[in-house]
Design an enzyme around this catalytic site. Structure first.
Site, short mmCIF file in Angstrom:
data_model
loop_
_atom_site.label_atom_id
_atom_site.label_comp_id
_atom_site.label_asym_id
_atom_site.label_seq_id
_atom_site.Cartn_x
_atom_site.Cartn_y
_atom_site.Cartn_z
N CYS A 86 0.83 -1.20 0.00
CA CYS A 86 0.00 0.00 0.00
C CYS A 86 0.87 1.26 0.00
O CYS A 86 1.51 1.56 -1.00
CB CYS A 86 -0.97 -0.03 1.18
SG CYS A 86 -2.37 1.11 0.98
N HIS A 200 -3.56 -5.56 1.14
CA HIS A 200 -2.87 -5.82 2.41
C HIS A 200 -2.90 -7.31 2.77
O HIS A 200 -3.76 -7.74 3.55
CB HIS A 200 -3.56 -5.04 3.54
CG HIS A 200 -3.32 -3.57 3.52
ND1 HIS A 200 -2.29 -2.97 4.23
CD2 HIS A 200 -3.97 -2.57 2.88
CE1 HIS A 200 -2.34 -1.66 4.04
NE2 HIS A 200 -3.33 -1.38 3.22
N GLU A 202 -1.04 -8.81 4.85
CA GLU A 202 -0.79 -8.97 6.28
C GLU A 202 -2.06 -8.85 7.10
O GLU A 202 -2.09 -9.23 8.28
CB GLU A 202 0.24 -7.92 6.74
CG GLU A 202 -0.28 -6.53 7.04
CD GLU A 202 -0.60 -5.69 5.82
OE1 GLU A 202 -0.97 -4.51 5.99
OE2 GLU A 202 -0.46 -6.20 4.68
#
Length: 223
Positions: A86, A200, A202
């Site tokens: 990002c 994302h 994660e």
């Protein structure tokens, strides 16, 4: 595996990133942007998401001048693996470590939701645990995620298998999310050691969070 995660003023995903890689068994160090050297044992450098310096100029435009970025440039040019997520992707673009640029989303609105991605190329460390045409469901959260590159640059990305991910439907049909050229969600450099994506992974590492499709993405770096 030793993972170093950079931290800038306004970064807000460094601890999510730390948690994700620790869950995969990695040793993770969070490094403040005013440092001038990366830890010598760094196997993977991650530039996480957030709003570095509040995105007051352009997303990632101020962070590219941080003290640590000279060391990041050297690390990448020496073959070190770098992942930008990002805002981290935006920083890599501003630093010239990846080709192209980011514009405001075509809707002019912040987009925050789960969205499907299609794997376009997996001949790289990042996506080696996935197959071409696999579809994963990964959160997106960005205002300036409209990836732009000119026609010649796009041809080079395609020729070198640098396009990693594209936005798609759950059935794998390529779709427009934010106006990105060719619906690109993630790319790598020609040498395939620097990777950037707007979604994302994660934030998608366990079912408790809604989905664990991000696990196989991050696991690629552990091989």
């Amino acid at each position: 595996m030793n993972v170093t995660v950079l931290q800038f003023p306004g970064t807000n995903c460094e601890y999510d990133t730390k948690y994700a890689f620790e869950k995969l068994g990695c040793n993770v160090t969070i490094l403040w942007h005013k440092e001038t050297k990366l830890p010598e044992n760094t196997d993977l450098l991650v530039i996480p998401g957030g709003f570095s310096y509040g995105d007051y100029l352009r997303s990632g435009a101020i962070a590219r001048f941080a003290n640590i970025m000279d060391s990041v440039q050297t690390y990448a040019k020496n073959g070190g693996k770098v992942l930008g997520i990002c805002n981290g992707f935006q920083i890599l673009l501003e630093a010239g470590l990846l080709p192209g640029a980011m514009k405001r989303n075509s809707s002019l609105h912040f987009i925050s939701k789960y969205h499907h991605l299609k794997v376009i190329n997996n001949d790289n460390t990042f996506l080696q645990e996935l197959n071409i045409s696999d579809v994963v469901n990964i959160p997106v959260a960005h205002h300036d995620g409209n990836y732009y590159i000119d026609e010649e640059g796009l041809k080079q990305l395609e020729a070198n298998n640098q396009i990693l991910l594209k936005y798609c439907t759950s059935e794998g049909e390529i779709t427009n999310l934010n106006g990105s050229v060719s619906q690109i969600a993630g790319i790598c450099n020609k040498e395939k050691n620097v990777f950037g994506l707007m979604p994302h992974p994660e934030r998608a590492i366990e079912e408790l969070l809604g989905c664990d499709d991000g696990v196989k993405m991050l696991q690629g770096f552990l091989k």
